[in-house]
Design a protein around this motif. Structure first.
Motif, PDB file in Angstrom:
ATOM      1  N   SER A  14     -28.847  35.309   6.081  1.00  0.00           N
ATOM      2  CA  SER A  14     -28.801  35.678   7.136  1.00  0.00           C
ATOM      3  C   SER A  14     -27.927  36.633   7.851  1.00  0.00           C
ATOM      4  O   SER A  14     -28.010  38.003   8.218  1.00  0.00           O
ATOM      5  CB  SER A  14     -30.259  35.672   8.226  1.00  0.00           C
ATOM      6  OG  SER A  14     -28.548  34.780   9.001  1.00  0.00           O
ATOM      7  N   SER A  15     -26.789  35.549   7.842  1.00  0.00           N
ATOM      8  CA  SER A  15     -25.408  37.187   8.192  1.00  0.00           C
ATOM      9  C   SER A  15     -24.919  37.519   7.601  1.00  0.00           C
ATOM     10  O   SER A  15     -24.665  38.675   7.926  1.00  0.00           O
ATOM     11  CB  SER A  15     -24.316  35.491   8.965  1.00  0.00           C
ATOM     12  OG  SER A  15     -24.988  34.590  10.381  1.00  0.00           O
ATOM     13  N   TRP A  18     -26.426  40.860   7.080  1.00  0.00           N
ATOM     14  CA  TRP A  18     -26.470  41.151   7.936  1.00  0.00           C
ATOM     15  C   TRP A  18     -25.287  42.565   7.923  1.00  0.00           C
ATOM     16  O   TRP A  18     -24.996  43.593   8.246  1.00  0.00           O
ATOM     17  CB  TRP A  18     -26.532  40.964   9.871  1.00  0.00           C
ATOM     18  CG  TRP A  18     -28.088  40.992  10.160  1.00  0.00           C
ATOM     19  CD1 TRP A  18     -28.463  39.731  10.252  1.00  0.00           C
ATOM     20  CD2 TRP A  18     -28.823  42.160  10.463  1.00  0.00           C
ATOM     21  NE1 TRP A  18     -30.026  40.193  10.626  1.00  0.00           N
ATOM     22  CE2 TRP A  18     -30.015  41.716  11.025  1.00  0.00           C
ATOM     23  CE3 TRP A  18     -28.871  43.467  10.131  1.00  0.00           C
ATOM     24  CZ2 TRP A  18     -31.167  42.204  10.950  1.00  0.00           C
ATOM     25  CZ3 TRP A  18     -30.016  44.656  10.111  1.00  0.00           C
ATOM     26  CH2 TRP A  18     -31.248  43.354  11.005  1.00  0.00           C
ATOM     27  N   ALA A  94     -30.287  41.688  15.471  1.00  0.00           N
ATOM     28  CA  ALA A  94     -29.421  40.760  14.801  1.00  0.00           C
ATOM     29  C   ALA A  94     -29.011  40.157  15.429  1.00  0.00           C
ATOM     30  O   ALA A  94     -28.738  39.035  15.453  1.00  0.00           O
ATOM     31  CB  ALA A  94     -29.089  41.555  13.371  1.00  0.00           C
ATOM     32  N   CYS A 101     -30.217  31.685  16.884  1.00  0.00           N
ATOM     33  CA  CYS A 101     -30.789  30.467  15.526  1.00  0.00           C
ATOM     34  C   CYS A 101     -29.818  30.058  15.675  1.00  0.00           C
ATOM     35  O   CYS A 101     -29.965  28.471  15.110  1.00  0.00           O
ATOM     36  CB  CYS A 101     -30.172  31.202  14.375  1.00  0.00           C
ATOM     37  SG  CYS A 101     -32.465  32.616  13.903  1.00  0.00           S
ATOM     38  N   ALA A 125     -35.369  33.820  14.469  1.00  0.00           N
ATOM     39  CA  ALA A 125     -36.274  34.225  12.598  1.00  0.00           C
ATOM     40  C   ALA A 125     -37.305  35.401  13.022  1.00  0.00           C
ATOM     41  O   ALA A 125     -36.768  36.451  12.120  1.00  0.00           O
ATOM     42  CB  ALA A 125     -37.239  33.149  12.098  1.00  0.00           C
ATOM     43  N   HIS A 128     -35.148  38.415  13.429  1.00  0.00           N
ATOM     44  CA  HIS A 128     -34.507  38.485  11.782  1.00  0.00           C
ATOM     45  C   HIS A 128     -35.600  39.408  11.003  1.00  0.00           C
ATOM     46  O   HIS A 128     -35.494  40.253  10.407  1.00  0.00           O
ATOM     47  CB  HIS A 128     -34.379  37.387  10.862  1.00  0.00           C
ATOM     48  CG  HIS A 128     -32.698  36.888  11.580  1.00  0.00           C
ATOM     49  ND1 HIS A 128     -32.208  37.790  11.598  1.00  0.00           N
ATOM     50  CD2 HIS A 128     -32.043  35.531  12.170  1.00  0.00           C
ATOM     51  CE1 HIS A 128     -30.892  36.939  11.350  1.00  0.00           C
ATOM     52  NE2 HIS A 128     -30.889  35.763  12.198  1.00  0.00           N
ATOM     53  N   GLY A 132     -35.193  43.054   9.979  1.00  0.00           N
ATOM     54  CA  GLY A 132     -34.880  43.739   8.888  1.00  0.00           C
ATOM     55  C   GLY A 132     -35.871  44.891   8.533  1.00  0.00           C
ATOM     56  O   GLY A 132     -35.766  45.618   7.832  1.00  0.00           O
ATOM     57  N   ILE A 178     -31.287  38.859   4.634  1.00  0.00           N
ATOM     58  CA  ILE A 178     -32.123  39.038   6.064  1.00  0.00           C
ATOM     59  C   ILE A 178     -33.740  38.424   5.752  1.00  0.00           C
ATOM     60  O   ILE A 178     -33.747  37.114   6.870  1.00  0.00           O
ATOM     61  CB  ILE A 178     -32.171  40.261   6.368  1.00  0.00           C
ATOM     62  CG1 ILE A 178     -30.574  40.656   7.084  1.00  0.00           C
ATOM     63  CG2 ILE A 178     -32.652  40.011   8.260  1.00  0.00           C
ATOM     64  CD1 ILE A 178     -30.518  42.440   7.458  1.00  0.00           C
ATOM     65  N   TYR A 179     -33.999  39.013   4.982  1.00  0.00           N
ATOM     66  CA  TYR A 179     -35.366  38.229   4.893  1.00  0.00           C
ATOM     67  C   TYR A 179     -35.466  37.182   4.738  1.00  0.00           C
ATOM     68  O   TYR A 179     -36.400  35.895   4.574  1.00  0.00           O
ATOM     69  CB  TYR A 179     -36.943  39.121   4.062  1.00  0.00           C
ATOM     70  CG  TYR A 179     -37.000  40.701   4.546  1.00  0.00           C
ATOM     71  CD1 TYR A 179     -37.212  40.540   5.814  1.00  0.00           C
ATOM     72  CD2 TYR A 179     -37.349  41.644   3.585  1.00  0.00           C
ATOM     73  CE1 TYR A 179     -37.508  41.875   6.575  1.00  0.00           C
ATOM     74  CE2 TYR A 179     -37.444  43.032   4.339  1.00  0.00           C
ATOM     75  CZ  TYR A 179     -37.166  42.725   5.378  1.00  0.00           C
ATOM     76  OH  TYR A 179     -37.723  43.873   6.746  1.00  0.00           O
ATOM     77  N   GLY A 181     -33.094  33.957   4.163  1.00  0.00           N
ATOM     78  CA  GLY A 181     -32.835  33.297   5.828  1.00  0.00           C
ATOM     79  C   GLY A 181     -33.607  33.410   6.929  1.00  0.00           C
ATOM     80  O   GLY A 181     -33.992  32.830   7.417  1.00  0.00           O
ATOM     81  N   ALA A 182     -34.245  34.413   7.425  1.00  0.00           N
ATOM     82  CA  ALA A 182     -35.615  33.704   8.516  1.00  0.00           C
ATOM     83  C   ALA A 182     -36.472  33.277   7.538  1.00  0.00           C
ATOM     84  O   ALA A 182     -36.922  32.902   8.359  1.00  0.00           O
ATOM     85  CB  ALA A 182     -36.132  35.627   8.439  1.00  0.00           C
TER      86      ALA A 182
END
Length: 260
Positions: A14-15, A18, A94, A101, A125, A128, A132, A178-179, A181-182
């Motif tokens: 996720s990082s 972003w 974010a 998180c 999450a 995030h 996204g 991003i999705y 990671g969430a």
């Protein structure tokens, strides 16, 4: 251990997503078109028109660029203004998502108890995912504007047909990360935050106790209601009467029978 690995993997993905979105906002060539470059002369002249969220530029064959920065905030083209706002909204969400998180991960020793950390991780999450959605909406708005002119059968004189540049594809890849990671975050805590209801069987005959609230288990014996108690009491009284009637009572013998 497996939960920690999944959470760390989700944090990195996720990082990175972003970071892709943030880099795409500062990159050039959001849309680009080429004019010239045809053979038939000794000097092949070519020029590129390109733009991003902050300026329009022209680059000639000598690699000299002339740019025109967009005017003040309220005089920018409306669709560019909308793309900026959606991407900045996503980046703001974010920031809070990454903080929540990080505090809610199992491998960090700050954030409170395990239950509190799980709730913080789930909230991160959700943020995030919302960020996204905001970012991908901005990219889709820009793509729609470029594609509508590029595939139009007739355009006005002086209107250029642009192609999509690398920052658009980089941002879409970032939204996908991003999705992903969430999803990793939510998969590690959703079973803990939303446990399944349990049914405790109190009698082997099939009578059971249904829990009244989610996540709580009730133990103990099932107590029938007052109608069932009255039914048992009436049945017991009737059976006791029959048993009393069936018993023989001794009678007193007369003197004559005793003499015999």
């Amino acid at each position: 251990m497996k939960k920690r690995v999944v959470q760390i993997f989700g944090f990195l993905i996720s990082s990175l997503g972003w970071l892709f979105v943030l880099c795409s906002m500062a990159m050039d060539y959001w849309r680009i078109t080429q004019i010239g470059g045809q053979a038939g002369s000794y000097i092949i002249k070519v020029a590129w028109y390109w733009s991003n969220l902050w300026k329009d530029c022209f680059t000639d064959s000598t690699a000299v660029s002339n740019c025109r920065d967009f005017a003040v905030l309220w005089s920018v083209t409306p669709f560019v203004q909308g793309v900026r706002g959606l991407l900045m909204c996503g980046l703001t969400l974010a920031f809070f998502a990454v903080v929540l998180c990080f505090l809610g991960m199992e491998c960090t020793y700050i954030g409170g108890s395990n239950k509190t950390k799980d709730k913080m991780l789930f909230s991160g999450a959700v943020l995030h995912f919302a960020g996204g959605v905001s970012s991908i909406a901005g990219y889709c708005l820009y793509i729609n504007r470029v594609a509508r002119v590029a595939f139009a059968p007739v355009v006005e004189r002086g209107v250029l047909r642009y192609d999509l540049g690398p920052p658009i594809f980089l941002g879409l890849v970032g939204c996908f990360l991003i999705y992903l990671g969430a999803v990793f975050y939510a998969a590690t805590v959703c079973c803990v935050i939303f446990p399944k209801s349990k049914v405790v069987y109190a009698y082997p005959g099939g009578t059971y106790v249904v829990p009244r609230s989610r996540g709580k288990t009730y133990t103990g014996y099932y107590r029938p209601d007052w109608q069932y108690n009255s039914y048992l009491a009436s049945r017991q009284s009737s059976s006791s009467k029959i048993s009393n009637l069936s018993q023989t009572t001794p009678t007193k013998m007369s003197d004559r029978d005793a003499f015999v």
